[in-house]
Enzyme design. Structure first.
Site, mmCIF file in Angstrom:
data_model
loop_
_atom_site.group_PDB
_atom_site.id
_atom_site.type_symbol
_atom_site.label_atom_id
_atom_site.label_comp_id
_atom_site.label_asym_id
_atom_site.label_seq_id
_atom_site.Cartn_x
_atom_site.Cartn_y
_atom_site.Cartn_z
ATOM 1 N N SER A 1 28.885 7.403 30.445
ATOM 2 C CA SER A 1 27.480 7.009 30.432
ATOM 3 C C SER A 1 26.860 6.976 31.827
ATOM 4 O O SER A 1 26.701 8.010 32.450
ATOM 5 C CB SER A 1 27.350 5.656 29.728
ATOM 6 N N ASP B 1 20.076 8.390 31.317
ATOM 7 C CA ASP B 1 21.375 8.179 31.948
ATOM 8 C C ASP B 1 22.246 9.420 31.699
ATOM 9 O O ASP B 1 21.770 10.406 31.123
ATOM 10 C CB ASP B 1 22.028 6.885 31.432
ATOM 11 N N ASP C 1 24.635 10.365 29.691
ATOM 12 C CA ASP C 1 24.867 10.919 28.353
ATOM 13 C C ASP C 1 23.610 10.848 27.490
ATOM 14 O O ASP C 1 23.668 11.087 26.278
ATOM 15 C CB ASP C 1 26.050 10.236 27.661
ATOM 16 N N ASP D 1 21.696 8.682 26.130
ATOM 17 C CA ASP D 1 21.394 7.775 25.015
ATOM 18 C C ASP D 1 20.377 6.718 25.436
ATOM 19 O O ASP D 1 19.942 5.910 24.630
ATOM 20 C CB ASP D 1 22.666 7.143 24.405
HETATM 21 MG MG MG Z 1 24.649 6.010 28.072
#
Ligand code: MG
Length: 456
Positions: A96, A239, A241, A243
């Site tokens: 992340s 961020d 990844d 999400d």
């Molecule tokens: Mg993330």
């Protein structure tokens, strides 16, 4: 029992604690837990992604799973693919927002939701007892590639916003992909929405040359500057990844995540004439005040997006999320979704015809402070018990740690799930009072920790 899983999967420094041995055996355990079937795997842009993903694929195949490799994808893209397809679950190789030397393994269930605690504990049990399912030569499956997941993901988001209104408004936006997985999806999503987009850090690079991949104010100086110096109506930052999404208003000012959470929560409740909004106990009261004043209700949970998502699903909530930019839109899927969050804010601007800074004036102002106090893991539960008796007689919420509610603010003291420390949060409408409450929380937890460490 030693735990592997933290708040969002297993993380560690690559080739120190996050090794190919761990990736292989953990994936064998996950494959055993799933009992075979199709398992989707994807990763973000980290330099160690291929190495760890290959180890993970081997582990899954040895347990008899068929592996569907999505390559680099945002986490919510893989989660949607699993939700809509025929899968036992999925694995995402990502750390992340952590620094580049980290990587991690996140596990999602057959519905595309981050694995719940019971599932994680069952996987840990298999891992530590090495009770791996190992199939014979005749039962090995293949690794197949799936190249449609990103297209499907973008289409699903487009189906959940008013594309025509956004196209008419033709907004200028600046998008910071943080050299992460968003480079594959968000630029194309914005193009399909008819936005004129300036891209920053859109080249995939796991060394994160643009800035560290956590979308906090200190990492977003370039985005704020570019938005301020242009006629863009919005800046968007993801961020690593993708999400999470955080925003910069038309003046180039950073919008704290609790404000965007509160604004979308308020607008959703207004649109639906009520409904439940789910958020962790650590979230600012600005969310609760905005929601209840608009005829909605708030439900607090323990900290962690898997918990928020599951409570949302169980209660039929209309919206939910965290103050770090992790927003969950149930009509799309029950997980944090950076692309969906970006599309929703763009839609909000287009439909209201207002600037983000003026929309944010609808969000009540609170002052909050966050502190960290070191505490050895061994004494955390003892300290937590002491904390409860310390606040006896006061109005408290013990959903996660102890939250003490005062007429003019609150203190939350909770043990970190992953690090040897307690977190102290304090909030009030008055800045001075927020500081007073934070000092009080720090004093109490420090004394409790000191008395326990001296005694041992
Ligand atoms: Mg993330």
């Amino acid at each position: 029992m030693t735990r592997l899983f933290g708040t969002n999967g297993v993380r560690g420094v690559v080739n120190e604690t996050m090794t190919i041995g761990l990736a292989t055996d953990l994936s064998r355990a996950i494959g055993t837990f799933f009992g075979g079937g199709n398992v989707a795997i994807g990763c973000d842009t980290r330099t160690s992604a291929d190495m760890l993903k290959s180890a993970s694929v081997s582990g899954l195949l040895s347990a008899g799973c068929s592996v569907i490799d999505l390559s680099i994808v945002p986490s919510p893209t893989l989660q949607l693919e699993v939700k809509n397809g025929d899968y036992s679950g999925g694995i995402i190789i990502t750390a992340s927002h952590n620094p580049p030397e980290f990587n991690g393994i996140k596990c999602v269930d057959a519905e595309g939701m981050e694995m719940d605690k019971a599932g994680e504990e069952a996987i840990e049990d298999i891992y530590f007892s090495k009770r791996f399912l190992t199939v014979g030569w005749e039962d090995y499956r293949n690794r197949e590639e799936n190249v449609d997941a990103v297209d499907n993901y973008i289409s699903s988001i487009l189906g959940n916003v008013d594309v025509e209104s956004i196209k008419r408004a033709k907004p200028n936006v600046v998008l910071d992909c943080a050299n992460g997985a968003a480079y594959l999806s968000s630029p194309r999503l914005l193009e399909r929405l008819g936005c004129e987009t300036v891209l920053l850090n859109e080249v995939p690079d796991g060394t994160f040359p643009g800035h560290n991949s956590e979308p906090i104010q200190e990492n977003l100086a370039e985005l704020m500057e570019v938005v301020a110096d242009s006629d863009a109506v919005l800046g968007i930052a993801h961020d690593g990844d993708a999400d999470r999404s955080v925003f910069v208003d038309e003046n180039g000012d950073y919008v704290p995540g609790d404000k965007s959470l509160a604004l979308i929560a308020k607008r959703t409740v207004e649109e639906k004439s009520g409904g439940l909004v789910v958020t962790p106990v650590s979230s600012s009261s600005c969310v609760e005040e905005a929601v209840t004043k608009s005829g909605g209700e708030i439900r607090y949970t323990a900290v962690g997006s898997p918990i928020v998502a599951r409570v949302m699903k169980a209660t039929g909530a209309v919206f939910g999320g965290e103050e770090n930019g992790g927003l969950i839109f149930p009509e799309h899927q029950y997980c944090r979704d950076g692309g969906m969050a970006a599309a929703k804010v763009i839609e909000l601007l287009a439909l209201s015809g207002e600037q983000l800074s003026s929309l944010l004036q609808e969000v009540p102002v609170y002052h909050n402070l966050k502190k960290k106090i070191h505490c050895p893991n061994e004494i955390k539960s003892e300290v937590l018990e002491g904390l409860s008796s310390e606040f006896e007689g006061k109005e408290t919420d013990t959903t996660d740690g102890v939250k003490v509610l005062y007429p003019d603010g609150w203190i939350l003291v909770r043990p970190s799930g992953t690090e040897p420390l307690f977190r102290v949060f304090a909030e009030s409408k008055s800045q001075g009072r927020a500081k007073e409450l934070a000092d009080e929380g720090v004093r109490i937890i420090t004394e409790l920790i000191e008395s326990r460490t001296k005694g041992s």
